[in-house]
Design an enzyme around this catalytic site. Structure first.
Site, PDB file in Angstrom:
ATOM      1  N   LEU A  49       0.825  -1.210   0.000  1.00  0.00           N
ATOM      2  CA  LEU A  49       0.000   0.000   0.000  1.00  0.00           C
ATOM      3  C   LEU A  49       0.858   1.260   0.000  1.00  0.00           C
ATOM      4  CD1 LEU A  49      -2.803  -0.967   2.584  1.00  0.00           C
ATOM      5  CD2 LEU A  49      -2.614  -1.507   0.158  1.00  0.00           C
ATOM      6  N   ARG A 103      13.202  -0.995   6.073  1.00  0.00           N
ATOM      7  CA  ARG A 103      14.462  -1.583   6.541  1.00  0.00           C
ATOM      8  C   ARG A 103      15.316  -2.085   5.387  1.00  0.00           C
ATOM      9  NH1 ARG A 103      11.568  -5.813  10.301  1.00  0.00           N
ATOM     10  NH2 ARG A 103      10.292  -5.725   8.417  1.00  0.00           N
ATOM     11  N   SER A 112       5.962 -14.960  22.095  1.00  0.00           N
ATOM     12  CA  SER A 112       7.068 -14.640  23.006  1.00  0.00           C
ATOM     13  C   SER A 112       7.060 -13.128  23.259  1.00  0.00           C
ATOM     14  CB  SER A 112       8.392 -15.052  22.371  1.00  0.00           C
ATOM     15  OG  SER A 112       8.672 -14.204  21.277  1.00  0.00           O
ATOM     16  N   TYR A 162     -10.011  -3.511  12.894  1.00  0.00           N
ATOM     17  CA  TYR A 162     -10.206  -4.101  14.220  1.00  0.00           C
ATOM     18  C   TYR A 162      -9.699  -3.199  15.351  1.00  0.00           C
ATOM     19  CZ  TYR A 162      -5.541  -5.762  12.765  1.00  0.00           C
ATOM     20  OH  TYR A 162      -4.260  -5.843  12.274  1.00  0.00           O
TER      21      TYR A 162
HETATM   22  C1  HXC Z   1       4.619 -16.394  16.224  1.00  0.00           C
HETATM   23  C2  HXC Z   1       6.315 -15.049  15.418  1.00  0.00           C
HETATM   24  C3  HXC Z   1       5.802 -15.150  14.109  1.00  0.00           C
HETATM   25  C4  HXC Z   1       4.616 -15.932  13.901  1.00  0.00           C
HETATM   26  C5  HXC Z   1       7.579 -13.899  14.072  1.00  0.00           C
HETATM   27  N1  HXC Z   1       7.413 -14.271  15.334  1.00  0.00           N
HETATM   28  N2  HXC Z   1       6.600 -14.406  13.293  1.00  0.00           N
HETATM   29  N3  HXC Z   1       5.727 -15.648  16.466  1.00  0.00           N
HETATM   30  N4  HXC Z   1       4.068 -16.537  14.989  1.00  0.00           N
HETATM   31  N5  HXC Z   1       4.071 -16.072  12.701  1.00  0.00           N
HETATM   32  C6  HXC Z   1       8.263 -13.953  16.472  1.00  0.00           C
HETATM   33  C7  HXC Z   1       9.670 -14.501  16.265  1.00  0.00           C
HETATM   34  O1  HXC Z   1       9.759 -15.869  16.646  1.00  0.00           O
HETATM   35  C8  HXC Z   1      10.488 -13.597  17.196  1.00  0.00           C
HETATM   36  O2  HXC Z   1      10.382 -13.980  18.543  1.00  0.00           O
HETATM   37  C9  HXC Z   1       9.764 -12.261  17.068  1.00  0.00           C
HETATM   38  O3  HXC Z   1       8.447 -12.544  16.585  1.00  0.00           O
HETATM   39  C10 HXC Z   1      10.444 -11.320  16.107  1.00  0.00           C
HETATM   40  O4  HXC Z   1      10.581 -12.020  14.873  1.00  0.00           O
HETATM   41  P1  HXC Z   1      11.736 -11.650  13.827  1.00  0.00           P
HETATM   42  O5  HXC Z   1      11.486 -12.418  12.590  1.00  0.00           O
HETATM   43  O6  HXC Z   1      13.070 -11.757  14.477  1.00  0.00           O
HETATM   44  O7  HXC Z   1      11.433 -10.087  13.669  1.00  0.00           O
HETATM   45  P2  HXC Z   1      11.633  -9.116  12.484  1.00  0.00           P
HETATM   46  O8  HXC Z   1      12.655  -9.618  11.503  1.00  0.00           O
HETATM   47  O9  HXC Z   1      11.813  -7.790  13.076  1.00  0.00           O
HETATM   48  O10 HXC Z   1      10.217  -9.180  11.698  1.00  0.00           O
HETATM   49  C11 HXC Z   1       9.080  -8.531  12.189  1.00  0.00           C
HETATM   50  C12 HXC Z   1       7.787  -9.290  11.859  1.00  0.00           C
HETATM   51  C13 HXC Z   1       7.753  -9.676  10.364  1.00  0.00           C
HETATM   52  C14 HXC Z   1       6.629  -8.426  12.278  1.00  0.00           C
HETATM   53  C15 HXC Z   1       7.771 -10.592  12.691  1.00  0.00           C
HETATM   54  O11 HXC Z   1       6.543 -10.338  10.073  1.00  0.00           O
HETATM   55  C16 HXC Z   1       7.885  -8.477   9.465  1.00  0.00           C
HETATM   56  O12 HXC Z   1       9.010  -8.075   9.132  1.00  0.00           O
HETATM   57  N6  HXC Z   1       6.782  -7.852   9.046  1.00  0.00           N
HETATM   58  C17 HXC Z   1       6.782  -6.635   8.211  1.00  0.00           C
HETATM   59  C18 HXC Z   1       5.719  -6.616   7.181  1.00  0.00           C
HETATM   60  C19 HXC Z   1       4.317  -6.993   7.648  1.00  0.00           C
HETATM   61  O13 HXC Z   1       4.158  -7.647   8.681  1.00  0.00           O
HETATM   62  N7  HXC Z   1       3.331  -6.642   6.841  1.00  0.00           N
HETATM   63  C20 HXC Z   1       1.956  -7.009   7.096  1.00  0.00           C
HETATM   64  C21 HXC Z   1       1.170  -5.872   7.544  1.00  0.00           C
HETATM   65  S1  HXC Z   1      -0.535  -6.295   7.389  1.00  0.00           S
HETATM   66  P3  HXC Z   1      11.508 -14.877  19.294  1.00  0.00           P
HETATM   67  O14 HXC Z   1      11.096 -14.857  20.731  1.00  0.00           O
HETATM   68  O15 HXC Z   1      11.425 -16.238  18.669  1.00  0.00           O
HETATM   69  O16 HXC Z   1      12.827 -14.224  19.052  1.00  0.00           O
HETATM   70  C22 HXC Z   1      -1.379  -5.556   8.649  1.00  0.00           C
HETATM   71  C23 HXC Z   1      -2.895  -5.511   8.648  1.00  0.00           C
HETATM   72  C24 HXC Z   1      -3.542  -6.687   8.013  1.00  0.00           C
HETATM   73  O17 HXC Z   1      -0.825  -5.037   9.507  1.00  0.00           O
HETATM   74  C25 HXC Z   1      -5.032  -6.627   8.123  1.00  0.00           C
HETATM   75  C26 HXC Z   1      -5.664  -7.385   6.990  1.00  0.00           C
HETATM   76  C27 HXC Z   1      -7.131  -7.255   6.954  1.00  0.00           C
HETATM   77  P1  NAP Z   2       3.559  -4.569   3.521  1.00  0.00           P
HETATM   78  O1  NAP Z   2       3.770  -4.539   2.054  1.00  0.00           O
HETATM   79  O2  NAP Z   2       4.167  -5.672   4.302  1.00  0.00           O
HETATM   80  O3  NAP Z   2       4.053  -3.161   4.084  1.00  0.00           O
HETATM   81  C1  NAP Z   2       4.683  -2.971   5.303  1.00  0.00           C
HETATM   82  C2  NAP Z   2       5.887  -2.094   5.069  1.00  0.00           C
HETATM   83  O4  NAP Z   2       6.426  -1.696   6.338  1.00  0.00           O
HETATM   84  C3  NAP Z   2       7.011  -2.793   4.311  1.00  0.00           C
HETATM   85  O5  NAP Z   2       7.439  -1.990   3.243  1.00  0.00           O
HETATM   86  C4  NAP Z   2       8.132  -2.931   5.338  1.00  0.00           C
HETATM   87  O6  NAP Z   2       9.403  -2.806   4.712  1.00  0.00           O
HETATM   88  C5  NAP Z   2       7.841  -1.757   6.260  1.00  0.00           C
HETATM   89  N1  NAP Z   2       8.377  -1.961   7.601  1.00  0.00           N
HETATM   90  C6  NAP Z   2       8.160  -3.017   8.417  1.00  0.00           C
HETATM   91  N2  NAP Z   2       8.868  -2.871   9.553  1.00  0.00           N
HETATM   92  C7  NAP Z   2       9.516  -1.691   9.448  1.00  0.00           C
HETATM   93  C8  NAP Z   2      10.412  -0.993  10.293  1.00  0.00           C
HETATM   94  N3  NAP Z   2      10.763  -1.483  11.484  1.00  0.00           N
HETATM   95  N4  NAP Z   2      10.899   0.197   9.879  1.00  0.00           N
HETATM   96  C9  NAP Z   2      10.553   0.697   8.671  1.00  0.00           C
HETATM   97  N5  NAP Z   2       9.708   0.081   7.823  1.00  0.00           N
HETATM   98  C10 NAP Z   2       9.205  -1.101   8.202  1.00  0.00           C
HETATM   99  O7  NAP Z   2       2.014  -4.589   3.864  1.00  0.00           O
HETATM  100  P2  NAP Z   2       0.808  -3.637   3.397  1.00  0.00           P
HETATM  101  O8  NAP Z   2      -0.362  -4.507   3.201  1.00  0.00           O
HETATM  102  O9  NAP Z   2       1.226  -2.750   2.303  1.00  0.00           O
HETATM  103  O10 NAP Z   2       0.550  -2.788   4.716  1.00  0.00           O
HETATM  104  C11 NAP Z   2       0.675  -1.381   4.734  1.00  0.00           C
HETATM  105  C12 NAP Z   2      -0.160  -0.795   5.868  1.00  0.00           C
HETATM  106  O11 NAP Z   2      -1.523  -1.082   5.665  1.00  0.00           O
HETATM  107  C13 NAP Z   2       0.183  -1.336   7.242  1.00  0.00           C
HETATM  108  O12 NAP Z   2       0.079  -0.302   8.192  1.00  0.00           O
HETATM  109  C14 NAP Z   2      -0.898  -2.350   7.487  1.00  0.00           C
HETATM  110  O13 NAP Z   2      -1.123  -2.559   8.858  1.00  0.00           O
HETATM  111  C15 NAP Z   2      -2.060  -1.653   6.832  1.00  0.00           C
HETATM  112  N6  NAP Z   2      -3.190  -2.521   6.457  1.00  0.00           N
HETATM  113  C16 NAP Z   2      -3.067  -3.366   5.403  1.00  0.00           C
HETATM  114  C17 NAP Z   2      -4.151  -4.147   5.044  1.00  0.00           C
HETATM  115  C18 NAP Z   2      -4.100  -5.073   3.870  1.00  0.00           C
HETATM  116  O14 NAP Z   2      -5.024  -5.875   3.714  1.00  0.00           O
HETATM  117  N7  NAP Z   2      -3.109  -4.997   3.013  1.00  0.00           N
HETATM  118  C19 NAP Z   2      -5.342  -4.061   5.778  1.00  0.00           C
HETATM  119  C20 NAP Z   2      -5.410  -3.210   6.867  1.00  0.00           C
HETATM  120  C21 NAP Z   2      -4.332  -2.425   7.182  1.00  0.00           C
HETATM  121  P3  NAP Z   2      10.719  -3.532   5.313  1.00  0.00           P
HETATM  122  O15 NAP Z   2      10.316  -4.936   5.609  1.00  0.00           O
HETATM  123  O16 NAP Z   2      11.735  -3.395   4.229  1.00  0.00           O
HETATM  124  O17 NAP Z   2      11.097  -2.766   6.529  1.00  0.00           O
END
Ligand code: HXC
Ligand code: NAP
Length: 282
Positions: free
Chosen positions: A21, A41, A106, A148
């Site tokens: 997004l 990142r 965790s 939510y």
């Molecule tokens: C349980 C988990 C897990 C999982 C990670 N962890 N994934 N625990 N179930 N599926 C735990 C790991 O074991 C670790 O704990 C801790 O979380 C940190 O994980 P890392 O991988 O070391 O962290 P990091 O590399 O910083 O990654 C952060 C992250 C990852 C949040 C876990 O998913 C990420 O980078 N996300 C960024 C993009 C993202 O999530 N986009 C989606 C947004 S959608 P321990 O104790 O083992 O060390 C959204 C709205 C959606 O927000 C709504 C839709 C309708």
């Molecule tokens: P996405 O592609 O995973 O976007 C998340 C972005 O956040 C990635 O570019 C990621 O890049 C960045 N990010 C994660 N950790 C970060 C950190 N520590 N510092 C800086 N950047 C970081 O997912 P998306 O669907 O586009 O989500 C965008 C936004 O929409 C989020 O706020 C999400 O909660 C919201 N949202 C999405 C949905 C959906 O259905 N798609 C629904 C409701 C709300 P790096 O990993 O490179 O850091």
């Protein structure tokens, strides 16, 4: 939908702007005349996005690697941007999320999501807000929440905690900073297919199917629809909208809330016919 110069001369930072997004908003804002900064990142992802969007839109886009969980990193990024002039708009879009049973999480799992979503939003908002207030510069903050946030949700508890706090921050500062030219709003989108979100919160086809079925429009939202609303909310044309969270989910939230809303799926034509009151014959 908009004039091509809607965001002319606006300087905008989108956190997490390298993918999903955030990338979609960057593309739209560039086409509407803005100068855009994206952070995240992964440097490679940011660079590729910046190269792709600058050639597609011929707009000015800058990529700055930054982990928003770290205050010093955010301050350093904002200092770098400010050297070229103040930002006008901050979009708090970076997030972390995944589905899990809460009792199995965790402490690091909680910290990770809360660090990105809540602390990252706070760091960026305060870094921009303090500079805007000091200089008397007008500014707008748009945060991307989730539907939510006001009610909570099972299985995404760290995200629910954080998004609700982001909404509280939005409403609080909208009042506290409003008379000094700073507006804060949020968008709460329903599901919009992105690799980052769907791989983590709808990781199986049957979960996607469930999400589609319970939506009154029976479809997911699009990145373009989200970018349209975002462009409106950060533009001067929406100057009187302050402290609002706009839900954009095809009615999914209301479908879940209405006592009788699932009758459409539960009852057949025959059921409805048999429920209808019969005309009295005497
Ligand atoms: C349980 C988990 C897990 C999982 C990670 N962890 N994934 N625990 N179930 N599926 C735990 C790991 O074991 C670790 O704990 C801790 O979380 C940190 O994980 P890392 O991988 O070391 O962290 P990091 O590399 O910083 O990654 C952060 C992250 C990852 C949040 C876990 O998913 C990420 O980078 N996300 C960024 C993009 C993202 O999530 N986009 C989606 C947004 S959608 P321990 O104790 O083992 O060390 C959204 C709205 C959606 O927000 C709504 C839709 C309708
Ligand atoms: P996405 O592609 O995973 O976007 C998340 C972005 O956040 C990635 O570019 C990621 O890049 C960045 N990010 C994660 N950790 C970060 C950190 N520590 N510092 C800086 N950047 C970081 O997912 P998306 O669907 O586009 O989500 C965008 C936004 O929409 C989020 O706020 C999400 O909660 C919201 N949202 C999405 C949905 C959906 O259905 N798609 C629904 C409701 C709300 P790096 O990993 O490179 O850091």
């Amino acid at each position: 939908m908009f004039r091509n110069d809607l965001l002319h001369k606006k300087r905008i930072l989108i956190t997490g702007g390298g993918t999903g997004l955030g990338k979609g908003m960057a593309q739209r804002f560039l086409k509407l005349g803005a100068e855009v900064y994206i952070c995240g990142r992964r440097e490679e992802v940011l660079k590729n996005t910046a190269a792709e969007l600058s050639s597609a839109t011929r707009g000015r886009i800058h990529a700055i690697p930054c982990d928003v969980r770290t205050l010093d990193a955010v301050e350093a990024m904002i200092d770098t941007i400010w050297k070229d002039g103040p930002l006008d708009v901050l979009v708090n879009n970076a997030a972390g999320n995944f589905i899990a049973r809460t009792e199995e999480l965790s402490p690091r799992a909680f910290e990770s999501v809360i660090g990105i979503v809540l602390m990252g939003t706070l760091h960026a908002t305060m870094a921009c807000g303090r500079r805007w207030l000091k200089a008397g510069h007008r500014g707008t903050v748009l945060s991307i929440s989730a539907t939510y946030a006001p009610v909570g949700s099972a299985y995404v508890v760290p995200s629910a905690i954080s998004k609700s706090a982001v909404e509280a921050l939005t409403r609080s500062l909208a009042v506290e900073w409003g008379d000094r030219g700073i507006r804060l709003n949020a968008i709460a989108p329903g599901p919009i297919p992105t690799q980052g979100a769907f791989s983590r919160v709808l990781p199986r086809p049957e979960l996607e199917k469930l999400a589609l079925e319970r939506n009154p429009l029976h479809r997911f939202g699009t990145v373009e629809e989200l970018a349209n609303l975002a462009a409106f909310l950060i533009s001067d044309g929406s100057g009187y909208v302050n402290g609002e969270v706009i839900r954009m989910d095809g009615g999914e939230f209301l479908q879940g809330a209405g006592e009788f809303s699932n009758l459409g799926r539960a009852l057949t034509e025959e059921d409805w016919a048999s429920i209808k009151p019969r005309k009295r014959t005497s």
